[in-house]
Structures are given as structure tokens and as C-alpha cells.
Design a protein around this motif. Structure first.
Motif, PDB file in Angstrom:
ATOM      1  N   VAL A  41       0.855  -1.183   0.000  1.00 39.11           N
ATOM      2  CA  VAL A  41       0.000   0.000   0.000  1.00 39.11           C
ATOM      3  C   VAL A  41       0.892   1.234   0.000  1.00 39.11           C
ATOM      4  CG1 VAL A  41      -1.761   1.297   1.234  1.00 39.11           C
ATOM      5  CG2 VAL A  41      -1.814  -1.197   1.278  1.00 39.11           C
ATOM      6  N   GLY A  42       0.654   2.157  -0.920  1.00 39.03           N
ATOM      7  CA  GLY A  42       1.437   3.383  -0.981  1.00 39.03           C
ATOM      8  C   GLY A  42       0.557   4.600  -1.153  1.00 39.03           C
ATOM      9  N   VAL A  43       0.812   5.644  -0.362  1.00 40.11           N
ATOM     10  CA  VAL A  43       0.111   6.923  -0.471  1.00 40.11           C
ATOM     11  C   VAL A  43       1.166   8.009  -0.604  1.00 40.11           C
ATOM     12  CG1 VAL A  43      -1.421   8.583   0.639  1.00 40.11           C
ATOM     13  CG2 VAL A  43      -1.850   6.129   0.887  1.00 40.11           C
ATOM     14  N   TYR A  44       1.093   8.803  -1.683  1.00 35.70           N
ATOM     15  CA  TYR A  44       2.107   9.805  -1.995  1.00 35.70           C
ATOM     16  C   TYR A  44       1.434  11.161  -2.157  1.00 35.70           C
ATOM     17  CZ  TYR A  44       3.465   5.153  -3.559  1.00 35.70           C
ATOM     18  OH  TYR A  44       3.650   3.795  -3.630  1.00 35.70           O
ATOM     19  N   ASP A  45       1.596  12.006  -1.154  1.00 37.51           N
ATOM     20  CA  ASP A  45       0.948  13.314  -1.113  1.00 37.51           C
ATOM     21  C   ASP A  45       1.864  14.343  -1.754  1.00 37.51           C
ATOM     22  OD1 ASP A  45      -0.383  15.629  -0.547  1.00 37.51           O
ATOM     23  OD2 ASP A  45      -0.186  15.498   1.623  1.00 37.51           O
ATOM     24  N   GLY A  46       1.614  14.645  -3.020  1.00 34.57           N
ATOM     25  CA  GLY A  46       2.458  15.583  -3.747  1.00 34.57           C
ATOM     26  C   GLY A  46       2.238  17.018  -3.313  1.00 34.57           C
ATOM     27  N   GLU A  53       4.184  15.839 -10.204  1.00 33.92           N
ATOM     28  CA  GLU A  53       5.238  15.059 -10.850  1.00 33.92           C
ATOM     29  C   GLU A  53       5.952  14.096  -9.909  1.00 33.92           C
ATOM     30  OE1 GLU A  53       4.891  18.867 -13.280  1.00 33.92           O
ATOM     31  OE2 GLU A  53       4.787  18.257 -11.175  1.00 33.92           O
ATOM     32  N   ALA A  54       6.303  14.560  -8.707  1.00 33.43           N
ATOM     33  CA  ALA A  54       7.041  13.704  -7.778  1.00 33.43           C
ATOM     34  C   ALA A  54       6.185  12.534  -7.311  1.00 33.43           C
ATOM     35  CB  ALA A  54       7.534  14.516  -6.587  1.00 33.43           C
ATOM     36  N   ALA A  55       4.942  12.813  -6.920  1.00 33.27           N
ATOM     37  CA  ALA A  55       4.055  11.746  -6.467  1.00 33.27           C
ATOM     38  C   ALA A  55       3.798  10.740  -7.580  1.00 33.27           C
ATOM     39  CB  ALA A  55       2.740  12.341  -5.967  1.00 33.27           C
ATOM     40  N   ARG A  56       3.616  11.235  -8.808  1.00 31.94           N
ATOM     41  CA  ARG A  56       3.399  10.335  -9.945  1.00 31.94           C
ATOM     42  C   ARG A  56       4.643   9.472 -10.189  1.00 31.94           C
ATOM     43  NH1 ARG A  56       2.870  13.868 -13.688  1.00 31.94           N
ATOM     44  NH2 ARG A  56       0.648  14.211 -13.288  1.00 31.94           N
ATOM     45  N   ALA A 110      10.832  22.456  -7.757  1.00 27.70           N
ATOM     46  CA  ALA A 110       9.992  22.888  -6.635  1.00 27.70           C
ATOM     47  C   ALA A 110       8.996  21.823  -6.221  1.00 27.70           C
ATOM     48  CB  ALA A 110       9.240  24.163  -7.017  1.00 27.70           C
ATOM     49  N   VAL A 111       8.979  20.710  -6.937  1.00 28.21           N
ATOM     50  CA  VAL A 111       7.974  19.676  -6.706  1.00 28.21           C
ATOM     51  C   VAL A 111       8.510  18.648  -5.719  1.00 28.21           C
ATOM     52  CG1 VAL A 111       6.609  17.858  -7.799  1.00 28.21           C
ATOM     53  CG2 VAL A 111       7.022  20.000  -9.007  1.00 28.21           C
ATOM     54  N   GLY A 112       7.663  18.211  -4.823  1.00 28.85           N
ATOM     55  CA  GLY A 112       8.043  17.165  -3.879  1.00 28.85           C
ATOM     56  C   GLY A 112       6.860  16.295  -3.542  1.00 28.85           C
ATOM     57  N   SER A 113       7.077  15.355  -2.617  1.00 30.04           N
ATOM     58  CA  SER A 113       5.984  14.465  -2.219  1.00 30.04           C
ATOM     59  C   SER A 113       6.308  13.801  -0.891  1.00 30.04           C
ATOM     60  CB  SER A 113       5.761  13.378  -3.273  1.00 30.04           C
ATOM     61  OG  SER A 113       4.725  12.495  -2.880  1.00 30.04           O
ATOM     62  N   CYS A 114       5.285  13.623  -0.070  1.00 29.27           N
ATOM     63  CA  CYS A 114       5.390  12.712   1.064  1.00 29.27           C
ATOM     64  C   CYS A 114       5.328  11.281   0.526  1.00 29.27           C
ATOM     65  CB  CYS A 114       4.252  12.934   2.051  1.00 29.27           C
ATOM     66  SG  CYS A 114       4.176  14.586   2.770  1.00 29.27           S
ATOM     67  N   HIS A 126      17.155  27.910  -5.548  1.00 28.19           N
ATOM     68  CA  HIS A 126      16.478  27.648  -4.281  1.00 28.19           C
ATOM     69  C   HIS A 126      14.978  27.535  -4.501  1.00 28.19           C
ATOM     70  CE1 HIS A 126      19.069  28.512  -0.566  1.00 28.19           C
ATOM     71  NE2 HIS A 126      19.862  28.138  -1.548  1.00 28.19           N
ATOM     72  N   VAL A 127      14.377  26.657  -3.780  1.00 29.29           N
ATOM     73  CA  VAL A 127      12.939  26.466  -3.868  1.00 29.29           C
ATOM     74  C   VAL A 127      12.377  26.438  -2.457  1.00 29.29           C
ATOM     75  CG1 VAL A 127      11.104  24.959  -4.640  1.00 29.29           C
ATOM     76  CG2 VAL A 127      13.222  25.086  -5.956  1.00 29.29           C
ATOM     77  N   ASP A 128      11.357  27.233  -2.190  1.00 31.47           N
ATOM     78  CA  ASP A 128      10.704  27.234  -0.886  1.00 31.47           C
ATOM     79  C   ASP A 128       9.588  26.203  -0.878  1.00 31.47           C
ATOM     80  OD1 ASP A 128      12.254  29.225   0.160  1.00 31.47           O
ATOM     81  OD2 ASP A 128      10.949  30.827  -0.562  1.00 31.47           O
ATOM     82  N   LEU A 129       9.674  25.253   0.034  1.00 27.90           N
ATOM     83  CA  LEU A 129       8.636  24.234   0.173  1.00 27.90           C
ATOM     84  C   LEU A 129       7.958  24.454   1.521  1.00 27.90           C
ATOM     85  CD1 LEU A 129      10.567  21.088  -1.069  1.00 27.90           C
ATOM     86  CD2 LEU A 129       9.109  22.621  -2.375  1.00 27.90           C
ATOM     87  N   GLN A 130       6.714  24.933   1.497  1.00 26.16           N
ATOM     88  CA  GLN A 130       6.013  25.233   2.734  1.00 26.16           C
ATOM     89  C   GLN A 130       5.633  23.942   3.444  1.00 26.16           C
ATOM     90  OE1 GLN A 130       2.086  27.234   2.800  1.00 26.16           O
ATOM     91  NE2 GLN A 130       3.296  29.085   3.059  1.00 26.16           N
ATOM     92  N   CYS A 131       5.957  23.864   4.727  1.00 25.04           N
ATOM     93  CA  CYS A 131       5.564  22.671   5.475  1.00 25.04           C
ATOM     94  C   CYS A 131       4.125  22.842   5.939  1.00 25.04           C
ATOM     95  CB  CYS A 131       6.506  22.414   6.649  1.00 25.04           C
ATOM     96  SG  CYS A 131       6.078  23.244   8.150  1.00 25.04           S
TER      97      CYS A 131
END
Length: 338
Positions: free
Chosen positions: A78-83, A88-91, A143-147, A229-234
Motif C-alpha cells: 500500500v502506498g500513499v504519496y501526497d504531492g 510530478e514527484a508523487a506520480r 519545486a515539486v516534492g511528495s510525502c 532555491h525552492v521554498d517548500l512550505q511545510c
């Protein structure tokens, strides 16, 4: 940050009922309610150690939550990826992480903690390579990421791995038949002091690796000669869904439990805006993001009467969140492993 749990499922295989098909929300036909086209669910499916229920609600113009359930005779994934910042990253994770896991399991002859860790590392390195190769023509990909939240059941053992602030909980039957919920993961983001210190210690030459932006802590993305640099808001996740688990799991049948949890969260979002859920259903994707984020819930039941370590007749299926087609899982390549 990694959190791991080993759990043994044992006993004999019992009869299995038929399962509901994958579908969009069909709340409305007979009772006149509005159908929510942005709510998808698979009400019940079978996996090697029990059953699962799966639901996704879309809010963004492009769904940033990617998710999957992979079933086989000897294993469940089971995988859940919160982009965030894009899909793009989650995909990418949904297309590569499970494949790396299967490859590494075949090479090692089993699934283990090290195999899961290595699958994460290989996926991360693959995405970083993609970013390096394409950022000149698509700068915002940096700038793209994912949990990334993953659970793997293999031969009666459950491995749970988490990077980011998606959450997994395990529920067990306690006294008076009440569900006792325990967290399996810890949030891993720049809002946590230990994570900030880790980022600072690993990047001593970057004074802006963690910054305060609009009153919210953020950590910077790639910083090199070829990356800006890319700002990724938590983002702090609401604990609403975990409170709902206590409310729903003891009183609901397994069929459609994930959808019921998602609906309850959506109704709460509507109430906060002093509107009816039926009116929220009419709001289009993109605009819906002002009311709630993309939501993914997977409820996995582990039935202890299943024999530990024995292959079952569970189907080898690959189910992707918000995708109505169901394919064949690559877990078929692991059937010969002990």
C-alpha cells in the motif's frame, strides 16, 4: 525518519465474499442527492492477509495525491504519496517505488527492512536524476516534492515506512470491543525541531536551508550550481481523520469504510464554510482546493485467521487511486520466493 512495525498474522484461510467494484461516488441516483464526481472509491477488495477499502477525494486542478494498492498471493503493498508543488514527484513514486521493491526483493530472495529502505533510496535518486536532466526546460520541477507513506505485508510481517507528514495508524480491538488506535508513523517535516537540526547539520554551508516564510517554517529545495532555491512550505495536517476512525470503525461494516471516512471529512470541511455537503459536491476541482486538500484513505484489515507464511488465493491486482482500471500486479514475480 522511518517508523517500522512488525506484526504477525496467523491461522487458517476462511471463505471470501465477493467484492464491490471500483467506482466514482454514486450517492445520488435514487435519493436525489448530488453525485460527487471528485470522490472515487473501491469499496472492498481482497489481499493476502485480509481485505482493504480505498477512497480518494480530489481538490486540486490536477490531483496531487497518488496512491496504489498491490495485491498478490504472498504479499500486499500500500502506498500513499501526497504531492506538493505539483503532481510530478508523487506520480514518479507511484510509477517506480513498487517496481524497485519487487526488483530488490527478487535479488535478495525476500522482502526486508533493508529492501524497503533501498527501494526508497533508488526512487529518490531516480527522481533527482530526472530533475537534473529536465530542470533547464522545466525549472519548476525542482519545486515539486511528495510525502511517501508505504506499508508492506510479507509472510505475516508488516513493514511501515514514512517520509513526510502523511500518517498511518493501527487499530485493534480492546476492552469492551472498543477500537484502540495507535500511531505507526511520526511526522517528518521542517516543522519539527529534530528535522530542522538534521537539515542544518547536513547542509552546514547553506544558511537558508530552513527559513521562516509568511510565518511558516520551510526548508529549501536543491541548492547547487544548476538548481535554484525552492521554498517548500511545510503543512500541518488536521487530526480530524484519526478522530473519525474512533467514531466509524466500531460501528461500520467493512464495505465502503474508506469512502465513509472521506465523506465525513468532506462534510466537516463543508460545515466549516457554513455550507451543505451537497453544495460542496458542486464545486469544481481547482476551486475545491479552497475548501479542502486532496484526501486519500486506505483502510487495510488484517485477519489473523489467515495462516502465517502460506500463499493465499488473493488476486494479483494493481489498483491506482482515482483510476477506474485495475491491472495485474508485479507481485506475481515474488510468488516463488520463500
Amino acid at each position: 525518519m522511518w517508523s517500522w512495525l512488525s506484526k504477525i498474522a496467523s491461522a487458517c484461510l476462511g471463505p471470501v465474499r465477493r467484492y464491490a467494484r471500483t467506482r466514482k461516488d454514486e450517492d445520488g441516483g435514487d435519493n436525489g442527492r448530488v453525485v460527487d464526481d471528485l470522490l472515487w472509491s473501491r469499496d472492498l477488495g481482497r489481499h493476502a492477509a485480509g481485505e482493504f477499502s480505498f477512497a480518494v477525494a480530489q481538490a486540486n486542478e490536477v490531483l496531487e495525491d497518488h496512491s496504489q494498492v498491490e495485491t498478490g498471493g504472498a504479499a500486499t503493498f500500500v502506498g500513499v504519496y501526497d504531492g506538493h508543488g505539483g503532481a510530478e514527484a508523487a506520480r514518479f513514486i507511484s510509477e517506480h517505488l513498487f517496481a524497485h521493491l519487487v526488483r530488490l526483493a527478487q535479488e535478495n530472495g525476500t522482502i526486508s527492512e533493508d529492501v524497503v529502505r533501498s527501494a526508497f533510496s533508488a526512487t529518490e535518486e531516480g527522481f533527482l536524476t530526472l530533475v537534473r536532466r529536465t530542470h533547464f526546460i522545466k525549472p519548476m520541477i525542482a519545486a515539486v516534492g511528495s510525502c511517501c507513506l508505504v506499508g508492506v505485508i510479507w509472510r505475516g510481517t508488516l513493514y511501515v515506512a514514512n517520509l513526510g507528514d502523511s500518517r498511518a495508524v493501527v487499530g485493534s480491538l480492546g476492552r469492551s470491543n472498543k477500537i484502540v488506535a495507535e500511531p505507526l508513523t511520526r511526522d517528518h517535516n521542517a516543522c519539527m525541531e529534530e528535522v530542522r537540526q538534521e537539515l542544518i547539520s547536513r547542509h552546514p554551508d547553506d544558511s537558508e536551508i530552513v527559513v521562516l516564510k509568511h510565518g511558516v517554517l520551510a526548508h529549501q529545495g536543491h541548492n547547487s550550481d544548476t538548481m535554484a532555491h525552492v521554498d517548500l512550505q511545510c503543512m500541518i495536517r488536521s487530526t480530524l481523520i484519526w478522530k473519525l476512525l474512533d467514531l466509524f470503525l466500531p460501528i461500520l461494516m467493512r464495505l465502503g469504510v474508506a469512502k465513509r471516512l472521506v465523506r465525513a471529512a468532506l462534510k466537516q470541511s463543508a460545515r466549516k464554510r457554513e455550507m451543505r455537503y451537497d453544495d460542496l459536491k458542486k464545486v469544481e476541482k481547482g476551486v475545491r482546493r479552497f475548501f479542502h486538500d486532496d484526501i486519500t484513505v486506505v483502510v487495510v484489515y488484517i485477519d489473523h485467521e489467515l495462516v502465517q507464511g502460506r500463499d493465499t488465493k488473493a488476486p494479483e491486482l494493481s489498483v491506482r487511486g482515482f483510476v477506474d482500471s485495475v491491472g495485474t500486479s508485479r507481485f506475481s514475480g515474488l510468488s516463488a520466493l520463500s
